[in-house]
Motif scaffolding. Structure first.
Motif, PDB file in Angstrom:
ATOM      1  N   LYS A  54       0.829  -1.210   0.000  1.00 31.30           N
ATOM      2  CA  LYS A  54       0.000   0.000   0.000  1.00 31.30           C
ATOM      3  C   LYS A  54       0.863   1.260   0.000  1.00 31.30           C
ATOM      4  O   LYS A  54       0.546   2.232   0.671  1.00 31.30           O
ATOM      5  CB  LYS A  54      -0.937  -0.005   1.213  1.00 31.30           C
ATOM      6  N   SER A  55       1.924   1.232  -0.750  1.00 25.44           N
ATOM      7  CA  SER A  55       2.851   2.353  -0.814  1.00 25.44           C
ATOM      8  C   SER A  55       2.190   3.600  -1.397  1.00 25.44           C
ATOM      9  O   SER A  55       1.366   3.522  -2.311  1.00 25.44           O
ATOM     10  CB  SER A  55       4.045   1.973  -1.684  1.00 25.44           C
ATOM     11  N   ARG A  56       2.594   4.732  -0.896  1.00 24.68           N
ATOM     12  CA  ARG A  56       2.140   6.008  -1.443  1.00 24.68           C
ATOM     13  C   ARG A  56       2.689   6.226  -2.857  1.00 24.68           C
ATOM     14  O   ARG A  56       2.174   7.038  -3.608  1.00 24.68           O
ATOM     15  CB  ARG A  56       2.567   7.166  -0.539  1.00 24.68           C
ATOM     16  N   HIS A  57       3.719   5.479  -3.231  1.00 22.78           N
ATOM     17  CA  HIS A  57       4.239   5.556  -4.605  1.00 22.78           C
ATOM     18  C   HIS A  57       3.193   5.104  -5.617  1.00 22.78           C
ATOM     19  O   HIS A  57       3.207   5.544  -6.764  1.00 22.78           O
ATOM     20  CB  HIS A  57       5.484   4.675  -4.770  1.00 22.78           C
ATOM     21  N   LEU A  58       2.303   4.226  -5.223  1.00 23.60           N
ATOM     22  CA  LEU A  58       1.296   3.670  -6.137  1.00 23.60           C
ATOM     23  C   LEU A  58       0.249   4.702  -6.537  1.00 23.60           C
ATOM     24  O   LEU A  58      -0.399   4.545  -7.567  1.00 23.60           O
ATOM     25  CB  LEU A  58       0.602   2.464  -5.494  1.00 23.60           C
ATOM     26  N   THR A  59       0.087   5.748  -5.732  1.00 23.88           N
ATOM     27  CA  THR A  59      -0.944   6.755  -6.000  1.00 23.88           C
ATOM     28  C   THR A  59      -0.368   8.129  -6.330  1.00 23.88           C
ATOM     29  O   THR A  59      -1.114   9.093  -6.462  1.00 23.88           O
ATOM     30  CB  THR A  59      -1.879   6.896  -4.783  1.00 23.88           C
ATOM     31  N   GLU A  99       5.982  13.941   5.106  1.00 26.31           N
ATOM     32  CA  GLU A  99       6.546  12.969   6.047  1.00 26.31           C
ATOM     33  C   GLU A  99       7.820  12.387   5.436  1.00 26.31           C
ATOM     34  O   GLU A  99       7.873  12.109   4.233  1.00 26.31           O
ATOM     35  CB  GLU A  99       5.549  11.835   6.296  1.00 26.31           C
ATOM     36  N   TRP A 100       8.809  12.161   6.302  1.00 22.75           N
ATOM     37  CA  TRP A 100      10.080  11.589   5.866  1.00 22.75           C
ATOM     38  C   TRP A 100      10.223  10.177   6.418  1.00 22.75           C
ATOM     39  O   TRP A 100      10.028   9.949   7.617  1.00 22.75           O
ATOM     40  CB  TRP A 100      11.227  12.465   6.348  1.00 22.75           C
ATOM     41  N   GLY A 101      10.589   9.259   5.553  1.00 17.65           N
ATOM     42  CA  GLY A 101      10.831   7.882   5.985  1.00 17.65           C
ATOM     43  C   GLY A 101      11.937   7.766   7.023  1.00 17.65           C
ATOM     44  O   GLY A 101      11.967   6.817   7.800  1.00 17.65           O
ATOM     45  N   GLY A 102      12.832   8.715   7.074  1.00 14.51           N
ATOM     46  CA  GLY A 102      13.893   8.708   8.073  1.00 14.51           C
ATOM     47  C   GLY A 102      13.404   9.007   9.476  1.00 14.51           C
ATOM     48  O   GLY A 102      14.098   8.735  10.455  1.00 14.51           O
ATOM     49  N   ASP A 103      12.186   9.556   9.588  1.00 13.97           N
ATOM     50  CA  ASP A 103      11.594   9.832  10.902  1.00 13.97           C
ATOM     51  C   ASP A 103      10.774   8.661  11.428  1.00 13.97           C
ATOM     52  O   ASP A 103      10.307   8.689  12.561  1.00 13.97           O
ATOM     53  CB  ASP A 103      10.687  11.071  10.834  1.00 13.97           C
ATOM     54  N   TRP A 104      10.571   7.636  10.603  1.00  8.47           N
ATOM     55  CA  TRP A 104       9.769   6.491  11.028  1.00  8.47           C
ATOM     56  C   TRP A 104      10.475   5.710  12.121  1.00  8.47           C
ATOM     57  O   TRP A 104      11.702   5.631  12.155  1.00  8.47           O
ATOM     58  CB  TRP A 104       9.479   5.568   9.853  1.00  8.47           C
ATOM     59  N   LYS A 105       9.702   5.117  13.011  1.00  7.48           N
ATOM     60  CA  LYS A 105      10.260   4.311  14.104  1.00  7.48           C
ATOM     61  C   LYS A 105      10.740   2.952  13.592  1.00  7.48           C
ATOM     62  O   LYS A 105      11.743   2.426  14.039  1.00  7.48           O
ATOM     63  CB  LYS A 105       9.219   4.106  15.207  1.00  7.48           C
ATOM     64  N   LYS A 106       9.967   2.363  12.666  1.00  7.41           N
ATOM     65  CA  LYS A 106      10.334   1.072  12.083  1.00  7.41           C
ATOM     66  C   LYS A 106      10.645   1.286  10.607  1.00  7.41           C
ATOM     67  O   LYS A 106      10.077   2.152   9.964  1.00  7.41           O
ATOM     68  CB  LYS A 106       9.175   0.080  12.204  1.00  7.41           C
ATOM     69  N   TRP A 113      10.024  10.266   0.801  1.00  8.04           N
ATOM     70  CA  TRP A 113       9.213  11.420   1.224  1.00  8.04           C
ATOM     71  C   TRP A 113       7.795  11.204   0.739  1.00  8.04           C
ATOM     72  O   TRP A 113       7.594  10.773  -0.398  1.00  8.04           O
ATOM     73  CB  TRP A 113       9.783  12.712   0.626  1.00  8.04           C
ATOM     74  N   GLN A 114       6.813  11.494   1.587  1.00  9.47           N
ATOM     75  CA  GLN A 114       5.431  11.290   1.173  1.00  9.47           C
ATOM     76  C   GLN A 114       4.488  12.321   1.769  1.00  9.47           C
ATOM     77  O   GLN A 114       4.779  12.925   2.796  1.00  9.47           O
ATOM     78  CB  GLN A 114       4.959   9.886   1.540  1.00  9.47           C
ATOM     79  N   LEU A 115       3.362  12.481   1.078  1.00  8.46           N
ATOM     80  CA  LEU A 115       2.282  13.309   1.586  1.00  8.46           C
ATOM     81  C   LEU A 115       1.511  12.465   2.612  1.00  8.46           C
ATOM     82  O   LEU A 115       1.307  11.274   2.385  1.00  8.46           O
ATOM     83  CB  LEU A 115       1.364  13.745   0.444  1.00  8.46           C
ATOM     84  N   PRO A 116       1.108  13.054   3.735  1.00 12.72           N
ATOM     85  CA  PRO A 116       0.447  12.279   4.795  1.00 12.72           C
ATOM     86  C   PRO A 116      -0.904  11.696   4.360  1.00 12.72           C
ATOM     87  O   PRO A 116      -1.696  12.363   3.700  1.00 12.72           O
ATOM     88  CB  PRO A 116       0.237  13.299   5.915  1.00 12.72           C
ATOM     89  N   TRP A 117      -1.150  10.445   4.758  1.00 15.92           N
ATOM     90  CA  TRP A 117      -2.410   9.763   4.459  1.00 15.92           C
ATOM     91  C   TRP A 117      -3.608  10.567   4.959  1.00 15.92           C
ATOM     92  O   TRP A 117      -4.628  10.651   4.279  1.00 15.92           O
ATOM     93  CB  TRP A 117      -2.449   8.385   5.134  1.00 15.92           C
ATOM     94  N   ALA A 118      -3.519  11.121   6.163  1.00 18.93           N
ATOM     95  CA  ALA A 118      -4.672  11.794   6.783  1.00 18.93           C
ATOM     96  C   ALA A 118      -5.123  13.010   5.983  1.00 18.93           C
ATOM     97  O   ALA A 118      -6.307  13.352   5.975  1.00 18.93           O
ATOM     98  CB  ALA A 118      -4.326  12.199   8.210  1.00 18.93           C
ATOM     99  N   ILE A 119      -4.208  13.660   5.304  1.00 18.37           N
ATOM    100  CA  ILE A 119      -4.526  14.883   4.569  1.00 18.37           C
ATOM    101  C   ILE A 119      -4.734  14.607   3.074  1.00 18.37           C
ATOM    102  O   ILE A 119      -5.505  15.266   2.405  1.00 18.37           O
ATOM    103  CB  ILE A 119      -3.423  15.939   4.802  1.00 18.37           C
ATOM    104  N   TYR A 120      -4.029  13.599   2.578  1.00 12.91           N
ATOM    105  CA  TYR A 120      -4.093  13.202   1.159  1.00 12.91           C
ATOM    106  C   TYR A 120      -4.476  11.725   1.090  1.00 12.91           C
ATOM    107  O   TYR A 120      -3.622  10.872   0.832  1.00 12.91           O
ATOM    108  CB  TYR A 120      -2.750  13.417   0.472  1.00 12.91           C
ATOM    109  N   PRO A 121      -5.745  11.386   1.329  1.00 10.81           N
ATOM    110  CA  PRO A 121      -6.110   9.970   1.436  1.00 10.81           C
ATOM    111  C   PRO A 121      -6.094   9.178   0.134  1.00 10.81           C
ATOM    112  O   PRO A 121      -5.995   7.966   0.169  1.00 10.81           O
ATOM    113  CB  PRO A 121      -7.516  10.003   2.017  1.00 10.81           C
ATOM    114  N   LYS A 122      -6.185   9.839  -1.009  1.00 13.49           N
ATOM    115  CA  LYS A 122      -6.221   9.097  -2.267  1.00 13.49           C
ATOM    116  C   LYS A 122      -5.715   9.962  -3.419  1.00 13.49           C
ATOM    117  O   LYS A 122      -5.524  11.154  -3.257  1.00 13.49           O
ATOM    118  CB  LYS A 122      -7.628   8.604  -2.563  1.00 13.49           C
ATOM    119  N   GLN A 123      -5.567   9.325  -4.581  1.00 10.39           N
ATOM    120  CA  GLN A 123      -5.117  10.061  -5.765  1.00 10.39           C
ATOM    121  C   GLN A 123      -6.180  11.090  -6.167  1.00 10.39           C
ATOM    122  O   GLN A 123      -7.368  10.838  -6.097  1.00 10.39           O
ATOM    123  CB  GLN A 123      -4.865   9.110  -6.930  1.00 10.39           C
TER     124      GLN A 123
END
Length: 125
Positions: A54-59, A99-106, A113-123
């Motif tokens: 479910k990568s943000r790259h797909l959308t 959001e930066w992947g370098g800030d992720w805990k896991k 780098w990605q746009l947040p799901w909560a603000i940008y839920p879909k294409q």
């Protein structure tokens, strides 16, 4: 158009604005990947280069950026830690949450780098 700029095709316009602003202040950055097919995502999952289908790259909501040194892509974490404030500033200047992947805990992902799901839920949002 530069080959790596072609990798912005299909990305959300807000993300494109952030990357374009970044490239005005950092010429040592290349765009590795923007839009991604599900087939490619499956291959990356098999290689354990990602943890999701479910990568943000797909959308069109994510981009991978690499730092170059003397024209060669480098993967040293300190370079991505140094790049992060520039991307975050470019996003702030464009009034785009990011959001930066370098800030992720896991599964820290320095180039991601990605746009947040909560603000940008879909294409198309």
């Amino acid at each position: 158009m530069s080959q790596h700029l072609e990798r912005l095709v299909g990305l959300h316009p807000d993300l494109v604005r952030v990357v374009n602003r970044l490239l005005t202040v950092r010429q040592d950055v290349v765009i590795l990947e923007g839009m991604r097919t599900l087939e490619r995502q499956r291959k990356l999952l098999a290689l354990k280069a990602t943890t999701t289908l479910k990568s943000r790259h797909l959308t069109g909501h994510a981009v991978d950026l690499a730092v170059t040194v003397d024209g060669e892509i480098r993967w040293d974490w300190p370079l991505y830690n140094q790049l992060a404030p520039f991307v975050k500033t470019a996003a702030q200047d464009e009034n785009v949450p990011i959001e930066w992947g370098g800030d992720w805990k896991k599964f820290k992902d320095g180039p991601h780098w990605q746009l947040p799901w909560a603000i940008y839920p879909k294409q198309g949002d």
